[in-house]
Design an enzyme around this catalytic site. Sequence first.
Site, PDB file in Angstrom:
ATOM      1  N   HIS A   1       0.818  -1.219   0.000  1.00  0.00           N
ATOM      2  CA  HIS A   1       0.000   0.000   0.000  1.00  0.00           C
ATOM      3  C   HIS A   1       0.852   1.269   0.000  1.00  0.00           C
ATOM      4  O   HIS A   1       1.962   1.314   0.507  1.00  0.00           O
ATOM      5  CB  HIS A   1      -0.970   0.010   1.181  1.00  0.00           C
ATOM      6  CG  HIS A   1      -0.325  -0.113   2.531  1.00  0.00           C
ATOM      7  ND1 HIS A   1      -1.041  -0.366   3.671  1.00  0.00           N
ATOM      8  CD2 HIS A   1       0.969  -0.010   2.933  1.00  0.00           C
ATOM      9  CE1 HIS A   1      -0.228  -0.420   4.701  1.00  0.00           C
ATOM     10  NE2 HIS A   1       0.992  -0.202   4.286  1.00  0.00           N
ATOM     11  N   ASN A   2       0.284   2.297  -0.623  1.00  0.00           N
ATOM     12  CA  ASN A   2       0.831   3.664  -0.654  1.00  0.00           C
ATOM     13  C   ASN A   2       2.100   3.820  -1.489  1.00  0.00           C
ATOM     14  O   ASN A   2       2.734   4.868  -1.458  1.00  0.00           O
ATOM     15  CB  ASN A   2       1.133   4.186   0.759  1.00  0.00           C
ATOM     16  CG  ASN A   2      -0.101   4.288   1.623  1.00  0.00           C
ATOM     17  OD1 ASN A   2      -1.222   4.159   1.134  1.00  0.00           O
ATOM     18  ND2 ASN A   2       0.092   4.496   2.904  1.00  0.00           N
TER      19      ASN A   2
END
Length: 304
Positions: free
Chosen positions: A232-233
């Site tokens: 994620h991210n």
Amino acid sequence: MKKIVKLSEIKDTLGDLLITTYGPTEDVYIDNLADVQHVNETTLDWVGNNKKNQQVIAEQSPAKVILVSEKVAYTEELKEQKRTLLVVSNPRQALAVIGNAFFLEMGTHEIHPTAIVDPEAKIGKDVYIGPYAVIGKAEVGDNCSISAFVKIYDNVKIGHHCFFKEGAVIGGAGFGFEKDADGNRFRFPQLGKVVIGNYVEVGANSTIDRGALSDTVIGDYTKMDNLCHIAHNNVVGKNCIFTAGSIVSGSCEIGDNTWVGPNSTINNWIKVGADSLIGIGSTVVMKVKDGTKVFGVPAEKVEF
């Protein structure tokens, strides 16, 4: 049945890639692309720029039509053999263009009856969705191919001309947790999106997690091999390569044109500069500057 392709069709397809042509041009055709073990009169042969003896290779080739660089001269021997030379700056690139144009079997543009597509999904033109694929409230651009058993969650935006191999999972919740007052872990909300550019490929059983609070972003022309994981991210630039088994932990920034070797791991919150190379099996725990090659556990700068 082999496909017969005329020389005139090949030249038209090459377009501006073609510098010049030597030799016969009429009534010449090919029916396949040559490899090391299978070269004959009707295969399109090529001489790579990395070869030291390009002239000799061209003169010894049995093929009627050969892709060569400007280093290869049209000698009397080639004239006597009635060979046709297609001179380009990058023969391998030209071969790929011709192969994709004439010899690659294109899939149909259909949604397989076993696929599940959310009514609110936005599906572009000429998209293939294979057996048992599941598409949530996502946006899929034109000319994409989504193979069997692919799962695309809600809040995923995919550009045009993307390809997802079997079993890929896009937009699942990231691996993020917090502790309560007693020290027990509970899930941190994963509320971000996945935004994928154009001409991106994702390999079989590879995963791209959605962001927690910000988005996970994959740049144009980036390619992922099988069994890769983008957490994620992460923000991944353009034209990056992630080879088999590579892992990018959360909240990293990967610059354009970066190559990540097989079974490599990049730790959380790492910035990898553009034009970098991560060697096979490496573990990256510190920032990598632009244009740097690193290798090892932990990864260190190397020259090779």
